[in-house]
Design an enzyme around this catalytic site. Structure first.
Site, PDB file in Angstrom:
ATOM      1  CG  ASP A   1      -2.166   0.722   1.118  1.00 45.79           C
ATOM      2  OD1 ASP A   1      -2.147   1.786   0.472  1.00 45.79           O
ATOM      3  OD2 ASP A   1      -3.180   0.254   1.648  1.00 45.79           O
TER       4      ASP A   1
ATOM      5  CG  ASP B   1      -4.176   6.001   0.837  1.00 49.16           C
ATOM      6  OD1 ASP B   1      -5.129   5.251   1.105  1.00 49.16           O
ATOM      7  OD2 ASP B   1      -3.962   7.072   1.418  1.00 49.16           O
TER       8      ASP B   1
ATOM      9  CD  GLU C   1      -8.682   4.956  -1.318  1.00 54.73           C
ATOM     10  OE1 GLU C   1      -9.565   4.752  -0.487  1.00 54.73           O
ATOM     11  OE2 GLU C   1      -7.627   5.563  -1.037  1.00 54.73           O
TER      12      GLU C   1
ATOM     13  CG  HIS D   1      -8.701  -0.373   5.138  1.00 53.59           C
ATOM     14  ND1 HIS D   1      -8.621  -0.501   3.766  1.00 53.59           N
ATOM     15  CD2 HIS D   1      -8.221   0.846   5.422  1.00 53.59           C
ATOM     16  CE1 HIS D   1      -8.087   0.597   3.268  1.00 53.59           C
ATOM     17  NE2 HIS D   1      -7.840   1.429   4.248  1.00 53.59           N
ATOM     18  CG  ASP D   2     -11.006   3.083   4.263  1.00 54.54           C
ATOM     19  OD1 ASP D   2     -10.443   3.134   5.375  1.00 54.54           O
ATOM     20  OD2 ASP D   2     -10.438   3.381   3.198  1.00 54.54           O
TER      21      ASP D   2
HETATM   22  C1  GLC Z   1      -7.583   5.986   2.150  1.00 53.42           C
HETATM   23  C2  GLC Z   1      -7.436   4.814   3.089  1.00 53.42           C
HETATM   24  C3  GLC Z   1      -7.949   5.212   4.427  1.00 53.42           C
HETATM   25  C4  GLC Z   1      -7.141   6.354   4.930  1.00 53.42           C
HETATM   26  C5  GLC Z   1      -7.120   7.507   3.912  1.00 53.42           C
HETATM   27  C6  GLC Z   1      -6.035   8.486   4.244  1.00 53.42           C
HETATM   28  O1  GLC Z   1      -8.899   6.309   1.898  1.00 53.42           O
HETATM   29  O2  GLC Z   1      -8.064   3.699   2.564  1.00 53.42           O
HETATM   30  O3  GLC Z   1      -7.923   4.153   5.355  1.00 53.42           O
HETATM   31  O4  GLC Z   1      -7.640   6.825   6.145  1.00 53.42           O
HETATM   32  O5  GLC Z   1      -6.853   7.052   2.623  1.00 53.42           O
HETATM   33  O6  GLC Z   1      -4.783   7.927   4.002  1.00 53.42           O
END
Ligand code: GLC
Length: 539
Positions: A103, A204, A246, A320-321
């Site tokens: 990641d 990310d 993402e 995880h979110d």
């Molecule tokens: C992404 C991650 C999340 C994190 C955010 C800031 O959305 O998946 O868990 O809090 O980025 O890094």
């Protein structure tokens, strides 16, 4: 069956599994998962049949946002283990033909990163320009943009007379991608990990790197594709590396740019349009609304047909979110097993690369905790801000039960025993009490378990080209209960039929092939659909 990873685009036939290291498997009794724990479970993952592991961040971090605040990109967070553990994990996974997908958090780092500590020293420090600053007086921020985890996106540093920009928490300052030196450092860091043998990267919030605060642009900024093309050319040059970005702001047209063959930037994206369908229009994820099935079908259809031959997508309903999908769109009571299998059938029959989130394969559910037992900063900030804004505290808690990120972060349930076999110590986040019945040990003993259903889905994807190549046709688009679609190549066809509700549903308006389903969540077929029934025909 294992994939030949020397083949270009091998990841189009792959299935990935996401591990949230903090909650996966603890081996030293500190209540926090670790790398040796992951290594100890590789055989389990191999049995499931996955081809790669997306590992949520394992780098050095003060853990304000559970590792998404990195203070050293080339060191392992000691609570998770050492660099030797990481090398061993990469090696042991590779032995099982499982790639490790790291990641990469490139939009921001931690405020404890040496770059930021240097940047704070003075305006003319060489690292100052690695971050995004605007002059100010400490009273009025440069604009009214609000950070993702609450409060302003601007934090004032009095001795500099400047504000720094942070999309997320104040402890996560955004990196300034306009600075070529910063970009070069990031590419070198990525090459370090490629050298260690990782198989790829999850990027990310990658659509936010090209920000223009003056115009309040955070996502999809004007230089985004230029930056991504440079990143790809400089850092992801090996054939076979898989990259998934993402992109909360992605729509089909943007996703084509990210993942198309001609202007190669990334292998695929995580887009979130389907994830936002059960919230009130114009609201946030906390503003709950029921899912209207035709909306989900049309959304997924637009991605299936929109990217056909033009790009590549990922398939997921959990991470995880996000809350646990069986609690969200299925039924985590009487029909937990049926509905978990049904949701998996619906998703895995589609074109694109599926991602399974730890515990999804055994049907793990959401949790309800007293406020003080939650750890996620987003939950606590939400409660504080909404109650201060006059919301009823009980309704804020309902939103947290339904959408809080800790739903997906409770420890992996391995056994019915103490702490679900996750740790011998005190787990950092409570273990769900339902581990006495929902756990890996029980799943492995039951031939009808959700685990073995996922195993079959994964195996089918490897056997049948229709998963990868078939054109998508949505049937019965307006039906509010059934999700039915076809996938077709010249020689092979698939029909997927899913009942999204507890009520039975008819089948007589669907043309069923004269063959047994390749997969179904009821052992005997009938002439109507039972609660949450799913069938996948391949013919
Ligand atoms: C992404 C991650 C999340 C994190 C955010 C800031 O959305 O998946 O868990 O809090 O980025 O890094």
């Amino acid at each position: 069956m294992k994939l030949d990873k020397t083949k270009k685009d091998w990841w189009q036939s792959a299935v990935f599994y996401q591990i949230y290291p903090k909650s996966f498997q603890d081996t030293d009794g500190d209540g926090i998962g670790d790398l040796p724990g992951i290594i100890s479970r590789l055989d389990y993952l191999n049995k499931l049949g996955i081809d790669g592991i997306w590992l949520s961040p394992v780098c050095q971090s003060p853990q304000v946002d559970n590792g998404y605040d990195i203070s050293d990109y080339q060191a392992i967070y000691p609570v998770f283990g050492t660099m030797e553990d990481m090398e061993r994990l990469i090696h042991e996974a590779k032995k099982r033909n499982i790639s490790i997908i790291l990641d990469l958090v490139l939009n921001h780092c931690s405020d404890q990163h040496p770059w930021f500590l240097e940047a704070l020293k003075s305006r003319d420090n060489p690292y100052h320009d690695y971050f995004v600053w605007r002059d100010g007086d400490g009273v009025t921020p440069p604009n009214d943009m609000m950070a993702c985890f609450g409060g302003s996106m601007w934090t004032y540093v009095p001795h500099l007379g400047q504000y720094y920009f942070h999309h997320f928490a104040a402890q996560q300052p955004d990196l300034n991608w306009e600075n070529p030196k910063l970009r070069r450092e990031l590419y070198d860091m990525i090459r370090f990990w490629v050298g260690k043998g990782v198989g790829g990267f999850r990027l990310d919030v990658i659509d936010q790197i090209a920000k223009v605060p003056e115009e309040k642009i955070t996502a999809n900024g004007p230089r985004l594709h230029e930056f991504l093309q440079e990143l790809s050319k400089e850092a992801f040059c090996e054939e076979g590396l898989v990259t998934v970005g993402e992109a909360w702001g992605a729509n089909v047209e943007r996703a084509k740019l990210f993942s198309s063959r001609d202007c190669k930037e990334l292998s695929m994206v995580f887009q979130f349009q389907h994830i936002g369908l059960d919230q009130q229009p114009g609201g946030e994820k906390w503003d709950l609304a029921p899912l209207y099935l035709p909306d989900l079908k049309k959304c997924l259809e637009s991605w299936q047909t929109g990217l056909e031959h033009e790009g590549w997508n990922s398939l997921f309903m959990n991470n995880h979110d996000l809350p646990r999908v069986v609690s969200r769109w299925g039924n985590d009571g009487a029909f937990r097993v049926e509905s978990a299998k049904m949701l998996a059938t619906m998703l895995h029959g589609l074109q694109s690369t599926p991602y399974i989130y730890q515990g999804e394969e055994i049907g793990m559910t959401n949790i309800r905790l007293p406020l003080e037992d939650y750890v996620d900063l987003e939950i606590h900030n939400l409660y504080r801000d909404r109650v201060a804004a006059g919301y009823n505290p009980a309704s804020v808690m309902e939103s947290i039960y339904a959408r809080g990120r800790d739903n997906g972060r409770t420890p992996m349930q391995w056994t019915a025993g103490e702490n679900a076999g996750f740790t011998t110590g005190k787990a950092w986040l409570p273990v769900n009490e339902n581990h006495t019945s929902i756990n890996v040990e029980a799943a492995l003993e039951d031939p009808d378990s959700i685990f073995y259903y996922y195993q079959k889905l994964i195996a089918l994807r490897k056997q049948h080209a229709v998963f990868r190549e078939g054109c998508f046709t949505l049937l019965l688009p307006e039906d509010e209960q059934r999700f039915v679609y076809r996938r077709d190549t010249e020689n092979e066809h698939m029909l997927v039929i899913c009942n999204f509700k507890e009520e039975p549903a008819p089948l007589d308006d669907i043309e069923i092939p004269a063959t047994e389903p390749a997969l179904s969540n009821y052992s005997e077929l009938s002439d109507y659909l039972r609660p949450y029934e799913a069938r996948m025909y391949i013919f």
